[in-house]
Write a protein that holds these residues in place. Sequence first.
Motif, PDB file in Angstrom:
ATOM      1  N   PRO A 273      45.247  72.444 -37.849  1.00 25.53           N
ATOM      2  CA  PRO A 273      44.354  71.834 -38.826  1.00 25.53           C
ATOM      3  C   PRO A 273      43.091  72.635 -39.105  1.00 25.53           C
ATOM      4  O   PRO A 273      42.438  72.441 -40.126  1.00 25.53           O
ATOM      5  CB  PRO A 273      43.997  70.494 -38.194  1.00 25.53           C
ATOM      6  CG  PRO A 273      44.124  70.729 -36.737  1.00 25.53           C
ATOM      7  CD  PRO A 273      45.264  71.705 -36.594  1.00 25.53           C
ATOM      8  N   GLY A 274      42.727  73.533 -38.214  1.00 24.83           N
ATOM      9  CA  GLY A 274      41.453  74.230 -38.360  1.00 24.83           C
ATOM     10  C   GLY A 274      40.327  73.342 -37.876  1.00 24.83           C
ATOM     11  O   GLY A 274      40.542  72.335 -37.207  1.00 24.83           O
ATOM     12  N   GLY A 275      39.141  73.711 -38.201  1.00 23.56           N
ATOM     13  CA  GLY A 275      37.953  72.985 -37.772  1.00 23.56           C
ATOM     14  C   GLY A 275      36.730  73.710 -38.279  1.00 23.56           C
ATOM     15  O   GLY A 275      36.799  74.437 -39.262  1.00 23.56           O
TER      16      GLY A 275
ATOM     17  N   GLY B 189      27.528  69.925 -38.291  1.00 24.10           N
ATOM     18  CA  GLY B 189      28.978  69.838 -38.227  1.00 24.10           C
ATOM     19  C   GLY B 189      29.530  68.485 -38.617  1.00 24.10           C
ATOM     20  O   GLY B 189      28.896  67.452 -38.422  1.00 24.10           O
ATOM     21  N   ILE B 190      30.728  68.526 -39.167  1.00 20.53           N
ATOM     22  CA  ILE B 190      31.484  67.336 -39.567  1.00 20.53           C
ATOM     23  C   ILE B 190      32.663  67.222 -38.604  1.00 20.53           C
ATOM     24  O   ILE B 190      33.304  68.219 -38.270  1.00 20.53           O
ATOM     25  CB  ILE B 190      31.948  67.463 -41.026  1.00 20.53           C
ATOM     26  CG1 ILE B 190      30.724  67.527 -41.951  1.00 20.53           C
ATOM     27  CG2 ILE B 190      32.880  66.320 -41.416  1.00 20.53           C
ATOM     28  CD1 ILE B 190      31.033  67.877 -43.382  1.00 20.53           C
ATOM     29  N   SER B 191      32.985  66.001 -38.173  1.00 22.68           N
ATOM     30  CA  SER B 191      33.958  65.761 -37.109  1.00 22.68           C
ATOM     31  C   SER B 191      35.422  66.001 -37.495  1.00 22.68           C
ATOM     32  O   SER B 191      36.321  65.464 -36.861  1.00 22.68           O
ATOM     33  CB  SER B 191      33.803  64.332 -36.576  1.00 22.68           C
ATOM     34  OG  SER B 191      34.087  63.381 -37.590  1.00 22.68           O
ATOM     35  N   TYR B 192      35.678  66.814 -38.499  1.00 19.34           N
ATOM     36  CA  TYR B 192      37.043  67.220 -38.842  1.00 19.34           C
ATOM     37  C   TYR B 192      37.552  68.168 -37.763  1.00 19.34           C
ATOM     38  O   TYR B 192      36.798  69.054 -37.341  1.00 19.34           O
ATOM     39  CB  TYR B 192      37.063  67.921 -40.210  1.00 19.34           C
ATOM     40  CG  TYR B 192      38.419  68.489 -40.556  1.00 19.34           C
ATOM     41  CD1 TYR B 192      39.345  67.718 -41.229  1.00 19.34           C
ATOM     42  CD2 TYR B 192      38.771  69.775 -40.184  1.00 19.34           C
ATOM     43  CE1 TYR B 192      40.600  68.222 -41.531  1.00 19.34           C
ATOM     44  CE2 TYR B 192      40.016  70.285 -40.477  1.00 19.34           C
ATOM     45  CZ  TYR B 192      40.921  69.510 -41.145  1.00 19.34           C
ATOM     46  OH  TYR B 192      42.171  69.997 -41.430  1.00 19.34           O
ATOM     47  N   PRO B 193      38.782  68.069 -37.316  1.00 16.44           N
ATOM     48  CA  PRO B 193      39.862  67.187 -37.732  1.00 16.44           C
ATOM     49  C   PRO B 193      39.894  65.893 -36.905  1.00 16.44           C
ATOM     50  O   PRO B 193      39.506  65.872 -35.747  1.00 16.44           O
ATOM     51  CB  PRO B 193      41.115  68.011 -37.434  1.00 16.44           C
ATOM     52  CG  PRO B 193      40.744  68.817 -36.223  1.00 16.44           C
ATOM     53  CD  PRO B 193      39.262  69.108 -36.389  1.00 16.44           C
TER      54      PRO B 193
ATOM     55  N   PRO C 197      37.715  68.812 -46.517  1.00  8.50           N
ATOM     56  CA  PRO C 197      38.389  67.555 -46.168  1.00  8.50           C
ATOM     57  C   PRO C 197      37.963  66.382 -47.048  1.00  8.50           C
ATOM     58  O   PRO C 197      36.909  66.425 -47.694  1.00  8.50           O
ATOM     59  CB  PRO C 197      37.948  67.299 -44.722  1.00  8.50           C
ATOM     60  CG  PRO C 197      37.416  68.583 -44.227  1.00  8.50           C
ATOM     61  CD  PRO C 197      36.941  69.347 -45.413  1.00  8.50           C
ATOM     62  N   GLU C 198      38.776  65.344 -47.045  1.00 14.93           N
ATOM     63  CA  GLU C 198      38.459  64.071 -47.696  1.00 14.93           C
ATOM     64  C   GLU C 198      38.670  62.969 -46.668  1.00 14.93           C
ATOM     65  O   GLU C 198      39.595  63.044 -45.858  1.00 14.93           O
ATOM     66  CB  GLU C 198      39.361  63.852 -48.923  1.00 14.93           C
ATOM     67  CG  GLU C 198      39.112  64.878 -50.003  1.00 14.93           C
ATOM     68  CD  GLU C 198      40.097  64.794 -51.169  1.00 14.93           C
ATOM     69  OE1 GLU C 198      41.027  63.961 -51.145  1.00 14.93           O
ATOM     70  OE2 GLU C 198      39.938  65.600 -52.113  1.00 14.93           O
ATOM     71  N   GLY C 199      37.809  61.968 -46.704  1.00 10.83           N
ATOM     72  CA  GLY C 199      37.914  60.860 -45.760  1.00 10.83           C
ATOM     73  C   GLY C 199      36.572  60.538 -45.140  1.00 10.83           C
ATOM     74  O   GLY C 199      35.532  61.042 -45.568  1.00 10.83           O
ATOM     75  N   ILE C 200      36.628  59.701 -44.114  1.00 16.19           N
ATOM     76  CA  ILE C 200      35.423  59.284 -43.396  1.00 16.19           C
ATOM     77  C   ILE C 200      35.353  60.044 -42.073  1.00 16.19           C
ATOM     78  O   ILE C 200      36.307  60.024 -41.289  1.00 16.19           O
ATOM     79  CB  ILE C 200      35.430  57.762 -43.110  1.00 16.19           C
ATOM     80  CG1 ILE C 200      35.636  56.960 -44.395  1.00 16.19           C
ATOM     81  CG2 ILE C 200      34.149  57.344 -42.380  1.00 16.19           C
ATOM     82  CD1 ILE C 200      34.523  57.065 -45.396  1.00 16.19           C
ATOM     83  N   TYR C 201      34.236  60.699 -41.862  1.00 16.38           N
ATOM     84  CA  TYR C 201      34.005  61.475 -40.645  1.00 16.38           C
ATOM     85  C   TYR C 201      32.602  61.142 -40.138  1.00 16.38           C
ATOM     86  O   TYR C 201      31.957  60.229 -40.642  1.00 16.38           O
ATOM     87  CB  TYR C 201      34.142  62.982 -40.938  1.00 16.38           C
ATOM     88  CG  TYR C 201      35.535  63.359 -41.399  1.00 16.38           C
ATOM     89  CD1 TYR C 201      36.521  63.684 -40.483  1.00 16.38           C
ATOM     90  CD2 TYR C 201      35.864  63.353 -42.757  1.00 16.38           C
ATOM     91  CE1 TYR C 201      37.810  64.005 -40.899  1.00 16.38           C
ATOM     92  CE2 TYR C 201      37.154  63.668 -43.176  1.00 16.38           C
ATOM     93  CZ  TYR C 201      38.117  63.999 -42.244  1.00 16.38           C
ATOM     94  OH  TYR C 201      39.375  64.306 -42.650  1.00 16.38           O
ATOM     95  N   ARG C 202      32.125  61.898 -39.167  1.00 17.45           N
ATOM     96  CA  ARG C 202      30.761  61.737 -38.646  1.00 17.45           C
ATOM     97  C   ARG C 202      30.115  63.114 -38.520  1.00 17.45           C
ATOM     98  O   ARG C 202      30.805  64.117 -38.317  1.00 17.45           O
ATOM     99  CB  ARG C 202      30.773  61.076 -37.269  1.00 17.45           C
ATOM    100  CG  ARG C 202      31.210  59.641 -37.327  1.00 17.45           C
ATOM    101  CD  ARG C 202      30.647  58.845 -36.169  1.00 17.45           C
ATOM    102  NE  ARG C 202      30.929  57.430 -36.351  1.00 17.45           N
ATOM    103  CZ  ARG C 202      30.128  56.565 -36.954  1.00 17.45           C
ATOM    104  NH1 ARG C 202      28.968  56.959 -37.408  1.00 17.45           N
ATOM    105  NH2 ARG C 202      30.460  55.301 -37.088  1.00 17.45           N
ATOM    106  N   ILE C 203      28.805  63.130 -38.628  1.00 16.46           N
ATOM    107  CA  ILE C 203      28.057  64.336 -38.292  1.00 16.46           C
ATOM    108  C   ILE C 203      28.072  64.407 -36.769  1.00 16.46           C
ATOM    109  O   ILE C 203      27.663  63.456 -36.101  1.00 16.46           O
ATOM    110  CB  ILE C 203      26.612  64.274 -38.843  1.00 16.46           C
ATOM    111  CG1 ILE C 203      26.611  64.106 -40.367  1.00 16.46           C
ATOM    112  CG2 ILE C 203      25.813  65.498 -38.395  1.00 16.46           C
ATOM    113  CD1 ILE C 203      27.323  65.195 -41.142  1.00 16.46           C
ATOM    114  N   ASP C 204      28.570  65.518 -36.217  1.00 16.22           N
ATOM    115  CA  ASP C 204      28.772  65.537 -34.767  1.00 16.22           C
ATOM    116  C   ASP C 204      28.114  66.688 -34.019  1.00 16.22           C
ATOM    117  O   ASP C 204      28.202  66.762 -32.798  1.00 16.22           O
ATOM    118  CB  ASP C 204      30.265  65.491 -34.446  1.00 16.22           C
ATOM    119  CG  ASP C 204      31.013  66.731 -34.892  1.00 16.22           C
ATOM    120  OD1 ASP C 204      30.444  67.566 -35.620  1.00 16.22           O
ATOM    121  OD2 ASP C 204      32.196  66.858 -34.509  1.00 16.22           O
ATOM    122  N   ARG C 205      27.471  67.603 -34.716  1.00 14.83           N
ATOM    123  CA  ARG C 205      26.815  68.717 -34.029  1.00 14.83           C
ATOM    124  C   ARG C 205      25.921  69.456 -35.003  1.00 14.83           C
ATOM    125  O   ARG C 205      25.991  69.232 -36.206  1.00 14.83           O
ATOM    126  CB  ARG C 205      27.849  69.656 -33.413  1.00 14.83           C
ATOM    127  CG  ARG C 205      28.758  70.332 -34.443  1.00 14.83           C
ATOM    128  CD  ARG C 205      30.031  70.840 -33.771  1.00 14.83           C
ATOM    129  NE  ARG C 205      30.921  71.545 -34.655  1.00 14.83           N
ATOM    130  CZ  ARG C 205      31.750  70.979 -35.537  1.00 14.83           C
ATOM    131  NH1 ARG C 205      31.798  69.670 -35.690  1.00 14.83           N
ATOM    132  NH2 ARG C 205      32.556  71.719 -36.282  1.00 14.83           N
TER     133      ARG C 205
END
Length: 167
Positions: free
Chosen positions: A118-120, A99-103, A79-87
Amino acid sequence: MHRRGLMLGAAAAVTLGACSSTPSKFKSYSGPEVTYVVVNKSARRMYLMHHDKVLKDYDIDLGFAPIGHKAFEGDGRTPEGIYRIDRRNPNSQFHLSIGISYPNVNDVALAKALGKTPGGDIFIHGQQNPLKPGPRDWTWGCIAVKNEEIEDIYAMVRDGTPIALNP
């Protein structure tokens, strides 16, 4: 009898001490806070930042189709963009992973417009087999580093930390 108990206790202590000599993959970190993570996909570099200062930087591997933003599950893109570390996954098949908060909402809408999901499960992770290096850009969309490096990253980066994934 007392002597026998003392000998058995000493033997057990030596045995347990030998078990603890194996280095743990879980490190501790007490340095400056990682305030955000930057990934520059085209340069294959990741930076752990404390405000405007680089704390650590790493060579990375990406998804097997590294150019462009992830559009749907199975496209092999990171992915490209702004996300958060979420797990985090301490039992990852890739040593350790965070983990990255995609999608996000936009990612879901894009995939839906294409008639796809979108997957994940996008992660920063280590290697599956560090003794057998594979080709460059081998993941399904994740960011891969060496196992020793993910140990540092896992200790340094907290859940909630923003991550910028740049082209």
